[in-house]
Write a protein that holds these residues in place. Structure first.
Motif, PDB file in Angstrom:
ATOM      1  N   ALA A  75       0.840  -1.209   0.000  1.00 33.85           N
ATOM      2  CA  ALA A  75       0.000   0.000   0.000  1.00 33.85           C
ATOM      3  C   ALA A  75       0.870   1.252   0.000  1.00 33.85           C
ATOM      4  CB  ALA A  75      -0.936   0.002   1.211  1.00 33.85           C
ATOM      5  N   ARG A  79       1.005   4.038  -3.028  1.00 27.64           N
ATOM      6  CA  ARG A  79       0.740   5.461  -2.758  1.00 27.64           C
ATOM      7  C   ARG A  79       1.905   6.316  -3.247  1.00 27.64           C
ATOM      8  NH1 ARG A  79      -4.439   6.808  -1.910  1.00 27.64           N
ATOM      9  NH2 ARG A  79      -5.378   5.542  -0.309  1.00 27.64           N
ATOM     10  N   ASP A 104      -5.863   3.544 -10.826  1.00 25.37           N
ATOM     11  CA  ASP A 104      -6.855   3.389  -9.765  1.00 25.37           C
ATOM     12  C   ASP A 104      -6.176   2.701  -8.585  1.00 25.37           C
ATOM     13  OD1 ASP A 104      -8.932   2.701  -8.079  1.00 25.37           O
ATOM     14  OD2 ASP A 104     -10.226   1.936  -9.666  1.00 25.37           O
ATOM     15  N   THR A 106      -7.263   1.784  -5.602  1.00 21.32           N
ATOM     16  CA  THR A 106      -8.022   0.685  -4.999  1.00 21.32           C
ATOM     17  C   THR A 106      -7.903  -0.584  -5.835  1.00 21.32           C
ATOM     18  OG1 THR A 106      -9.561   2.298  -4.085  1.00 21.32           O
ATOM     19  CG2 THR A 106     -10.287   0.014  -4.104  1.00 21.32           C
ATOM     20  N   GLU A 110      -5.953  -4.036  -4.779  1.00 21.33           N
ATOM     21  CA  GLU A 110      -6.675  -5.313  -4.823  1.00 21.33           C
ATOM     22  C   GLU A 110      -5.939  -6.331  -5.690  1.00 21.33           C
ATOM     23  OE1 GLU A 110      -9.052  -8.095  -3.651  1.00 21.33           O
ATOM     24  OE2 GLU A 110      -9.171  -6.058  -2.861  1.00 21.33           O
TER      25      GLU A 110
END
Length: 189
Positions: A75, A79, A104, A106, A110
């Motif tokens: 993550a 970012r 994207d 998210t 995923e």
């Protein structure tokens, strides 16, 4: 794979389920990273006890993130990658024919998690473990295209940059909060 900044390093054993296990020699590894120009180090949460062994000057010069699961590093890397893309878009707002890029977050997170948080390779002899394409950037379609072919809409980019930065800082605060809570629990406070 997910590109990581050249001034970031990580150490630790990673299980098949993505747990980050402790390792030895944290002080030596941190000092070597500092000599190599590394400013951010991702370390196993279970090595937090070794923080006191690191010289004060290194602790002040560097940023440490304590991880329990490799997904936390994923993550942060996503970012950081997105922040660089958005910053590039903003910097090129006046460049003719520049095409704004983004991904994207998210969906990328995923995809990376569905691969089990596995890392890609950096050398032909490394074993490929997946996570490829997690952060494949695409071109942004502008609402109001510029006459010079530039697709950067400065207000959109600034809003996305601010939102992404807030998400990055929130992730860091969450990680630091987890560690602080564990530290207090261990001390019995």
């Amino acid at each position: 794979g997910i590109p990581v900044a050249a001034n970031v390093a990580m150490t630790g054993e990673i299980t098949l389920r993505g747990l980050v296990l402790p390792v030895g020699g944290i002080k030596e590894k941190v000092l070597a990273a500092r000599r190599a120009g590394i400013h951010t180090v991702l370390l196993p949460a279970r090595n937090r006890k070794d923080y006191e062994d690191i010289p004060e000057s290194a602790r002040q010069d560097m940023t440490f993130h304590w991880l329990e699961h490799v997904g936390e590093a994923t993550a942060l890397a996503l970012r950081e990658t997105r922040t660089k893309l958005l910053a590039s878009n903003i910097a090129n707002a006046g460049t003719p024919h520049f095409k704004a890029r983004d991904f994207d977050f998210t969906a990328a997170l995923e995809r990376a998690r569905s691969d089990g948080g596995r890392a890609g390779t950096t050398h032909p002899r490394h074993i490929a473990l997946g996570a490829s394409g997690a952060a494949d950037p695409g071109y942004r379609v502008p609402v109001n295209p510029a006459l010079d072919g530039n697709t950067v809409e400065l207000n959109v980019e600034q809003m996305e940059f601010a939102e992404n930065t807030l998400g990055y800082m929130t992730s860091l605060q969450l990680l630091n909060g987890k560690i602080s809570g564990l530290k207090r629990a261990i001390k019995g406070q």
